[in-house]
Scaffold this motif. Structure first.
Motif, PDB file in Angstrom:
ATOM      1  N   UNK A 131       0.857  -1.180   0.000  1.00 52.90           N
ATOM      2  CA  UNK A 131       0.000   0.000   0.000  1.00 52.90           C
ATOM      3  C   UNK A 131       0.895   1.233   0.000  1.00 52.90           C
ATOM      4  N   UNK A 132       0.835   1.997  -1.085  1.00 54.92           N
ATOM      5  CA  UNK A 132       1.639   3.214  -1.171  1.00 54.92           C
ATOM      6  C   UNK A 132       0.795   4.386  -0.701  1.00 54.92           C
ATOM      7  N   UNK A 133       1.201   4.957   0.409  1.00 58.01           N
ATOM      8  CA  UNK A 133       0.446   6.019   1.073  1.00 58.01           C
ATOM      9  C   UNK A 133       0.859   7.377   0.499  1.00 58.01           C
ATOM     10  N   UNK A 134      -0.136   8.212   0.198  1.00 57.39           N
ATOM     11  CA  UNK A 134       0.103   9.479  -0.488  1.00 57.39           C
ATOM     12  C   UNK A 134       0.757   9.204  -1.838  1.00 57.39           C
ATOM     13  N   UNK A 178      -3.018   2.064  -4.068  1.00 52.40           N
ATOM     14  CA  UNK A 178      -2.698   3.474  -3.914  1.00 52.40           C
ATOM     15  C   UNK A 178      -3.720   4.189  -3.060  1.00 52.40           C
ATOM     16  N   UNK A 179      -3.240   5.003  -2.122  1.00 54.81           N
ATOM     17  CA  UNK A 179      -4.122   5.803  -1.261  1.00 54.81           C
ATOM     18  C   UNK A 179      -3.665   7.242  -1.287  1.00 54.81           C
ATOM     19  N   UNK A 180      -4.565   8.135  -1.660  1.00 50.73           N
ATOM     20  CA  UNK A 180      -4.277   9.568  -1.715  1.00 50.73           C
ATOM     21  C   UNK A 180      -5.608  10.274  -1.867  1.00 50.73           C
ATOM     22  N   UNK A 234       5.770   5.040   2.074  1.00 48.52           N
ATOM     23  CA  UNK A 234       5.441   6.462   1.942  1.00 48.52           C
ATOM     24  C   UNK A 234       6.732   7.239   1.742  1.00 48.52           C
ATOM     25  N   UNK A 235       6.727   8.163   0.780  1.00 44.97           N
ATOM     26  CA  UNK A 235       7.907   8.996   0.544  1.00 44.97           C
ATOM     27  C   UNK A 235       7.637  10.477   0.764  1.00 44.97           C
TER      28      UNK A 235
END
Length: 280
Positions: free
Chosen positions: A66-69, A126-128, A172-173
């Motif tokens: 899960x890639x946050x933002x 993806x979450x944003x 998250x980056x």
């Protein structure tokens, strides 16, 4: 990054106008000249962490990330494809891409990424809260699922809850500082599998509240305070002064780092306590 109401470091330049465009071209045109590079540094880290997370299960099953933002899905692109950040910048600023409509660019991207898909590619969620950005990443084939939700202000939807329940690694980056411990709490309350977290966090942003939240949910966090990763150039002398002041207030030394003209991050790795202990 996220759109909508956010909390950002005082004095930090905001780029709200590029985070929710129909496609990534404006995003790249604005950030590439500032040498926004943290996804490049995260690429190998996230790949290694994904491998370690899979090994911790003792199976060959793919790990759902899960890639946050997640914005336009660049971390997913770098994780699952034979491509570099420099190549992505060149791709989206090329005359070929510039001449296309958004619909045409989506089709162009589908072929571009499909031809570079890695054999070890794994599902990415993806979450944003920037809906246009996540929908673009989904349409282009970078994301397997996309959620435009702001967990700072509302609980996760039932669909997102189900997605997080199958997640093994959160990455998250660019988001911490725009999101807080509240988002991490909401995500961890959905988990059913052990979740690992890899987060690149600006030195100007207090991360201890997130560490405390993670600890409350059974995760221990480590970092190497001597290791830093450049994020981007400052947009102005005023932004630099603000960053230097924040780093000093945090008890860190900006010499050779923020004092030289760039934001810098640290990498924080969080693991369930029982997994950490089992690997000793």
């Amino acid at each position: 990054m996220v759109a909508g109401p956010v909390i950002a470091a005082a004095g930090k330049t905001r780029f709200d106008d590029i985070y929710n465009e129909p496609d990534p071209r404006a995003y790249v045109r604005r950030l590439a000249p500032l040498e926004y590079e943290i996804p490049h540094h995260a690429q190998d880290v996230f790949r290694r962490t994904r491998t370690d997370r899979s090994a911790a299960d003792g199976t060959d099953a793919p790990v759902t990330v899960l890639d946050l933002c997640c914005s336009y899905g660049f971390n997913a692109a770098l994780l699952n494809h034979h491509v570099t950040l420099a190549e992505l910048y060149a791709h989206y600023t090329s005359p070929e891409a510039d001449a296309l409509t958004t619909t045409e660019l989506i089709e162009y991207d589908k072929k571009f990424y499909a031809s570079r898909r890695r054999a070890d590619a794994t599902p990415v969620i993806g979450l944003d809260s920037a809906e246009n950005a996540v929908q673009y990443a989904l349409a282009a084939g970078l994301l397997d699922e996309a959620y435009a939700e702001n967990l700072e202000h509302q609980p996760p939807s039932s669909r997102l809850r189900r997605a997080v329940a199958a997640t093994g690694l959160i990455t998250v980056t660019g988001g911490v500082g725009y999101i807080t411990h509240r988002t991490f709490r909401a995500l961890l309350e959905c988990r059913q599998e052990p979740i690992w977290l890899s987060a690149f966090v600006l030195r100007t942003v207090p991360y201890q509240p997130v560490i405390d939240e993670l600890k409350a949910h059974g995760l221990t966090t480590t970092t190497d305070p001597a290791r830093t990763y450049p994020q981007r150039q400052f947009t102005s002398a005023a932004e630099q002064r603000g960053a230097v002041e924040q780093v000093l207030r945090a008890g860190d030394d900006p010499t050779g780092l923020e004092a030289e003209g760039r934001y810098y991050t640290r990498l924080y790795q969080s693991r369930p306590l029982r997994m950490k202990d089992s690997q000793k």
